[in-house]
Design an enzyme around this catalytic site. Sequence first.
Site, PDB file in Angstrom:
ATOM      1  N   ASP A 230     -10.485   7.441  -7.325  1.00  8.70           N
ATOM      2  CA  ASP A 230      -9.262   6.762  -7.760  1.00  8.70           C
ATOM      3  C   ASP A 230      -9.156   5.441  -7.010  1.00  8.70           C
ATOM      4  OD1 ASP A 230      -6.501   5.854  -7.520  1.00  8.70           O
ATOM      5  OD2 ASP A 230      -5.921   7.703  -8.519  1.00  8.70           O
ATOM      6  N   HIS A 232      -6.798   2.210  -6.479  1.00  5.25           N
ATOM      7  CA  HIS A 232      -5.524   1.516  -6.646  1.00  5.25           C
ATOM      8  C   HIS A 232      -5.768   0.026  -6.375  1.00  5.25           C
ATOM      9  CE1 HIS A 232      -3.706   5.429  -6.834  1.00  5.25           C
ATOM     10  NE2 HIS A 232      -2.480   4.938  -6.847  1.00  5.25           N
TER      11      HIS A 232
END
Length: 317
Positions: A230, A232
Amino acid sequence: MRAKLLGIVLTTPIAISSFASTETLSFTPDNINADISLGTLSGKTKERVYLAEEGGRKVSQLDWKFNNAAIIKGAINWDLMPQISIGAAGWTTLGSRGGNMVDQDWMDSSNPGTWTDESRHPDTQLNYANEFDLNIKGWLLNEPNYRLGLMAGYQESRYSFTARGGSYIYSSEEGFRDDIGSFPNGERAIGYKQRFKMPYIGLTGSYRYEDFELGGTFKYSGWVEASDNDEHYDPGKRITYRSKVKDQNYYSVSVNAGYYVTPNAKVYVEGTWNRVTNKKGNTSLYDHNDNTSDYSKNGAGIENYNFITTAGLKYTF
């Protein structure tokens, strides 16, 4: 112990097939069939964050949804002997497809059932998804009009997403859902990838009546190894999260119906449902802004389910 169990599972079709018939095994290298099909992929994949210091409660969840992504699917199977077949199959998306992502947080431990922060990203893309499957089948019944067998195999699948823009409702330290706004259109917010690796066992069969044929396959694994990444992209919160979960459960059911237009060629439609159930695993994070890292045991959860529909042609050589 798991290695021994897995070895038993993978050799089960061969062992059973050797006892399933008293006939002498014969080598049939000419009995090969292949199929190709086009269809769509729809489903949802989820990532979760848990806080061990708060009893392992869920504090964040991201739902990535995708619908009707175009795919091409193919398979080849070789009846190595009357009782044993080996095969390879796979599918891949033909391009990116629009989707949707919702990110929710539950940061108030005194009110864990109410979300405190939420962002919605309708400009989300399924960048790609693909899968390959290698398998062996041991036929318990193998007649011209019907077959039933056990199978074992190895399968991998991958998914990649990017969420851009969107809107948010956040809670400040002094308030509740009091910070409302939007992200710049087209700006990358989050990138996410999932990968699933699994040995599996299953049951497969088919039945033919005149020129019509019905078939089905069930697959199960309790040894799924899932991993994700993931990213960001917010400049003020540039963080990479990586998680790994072991020994998840996987279920798959596939049903097909076809019609033989010639003795060797069959047109068919097929539907396949797949699910990897959620389970906690370990996660790590790296903060690119201050060059710090952290690790959490049982701090992540990974889940995926999807449905594939295809129509295609199968040919036996």
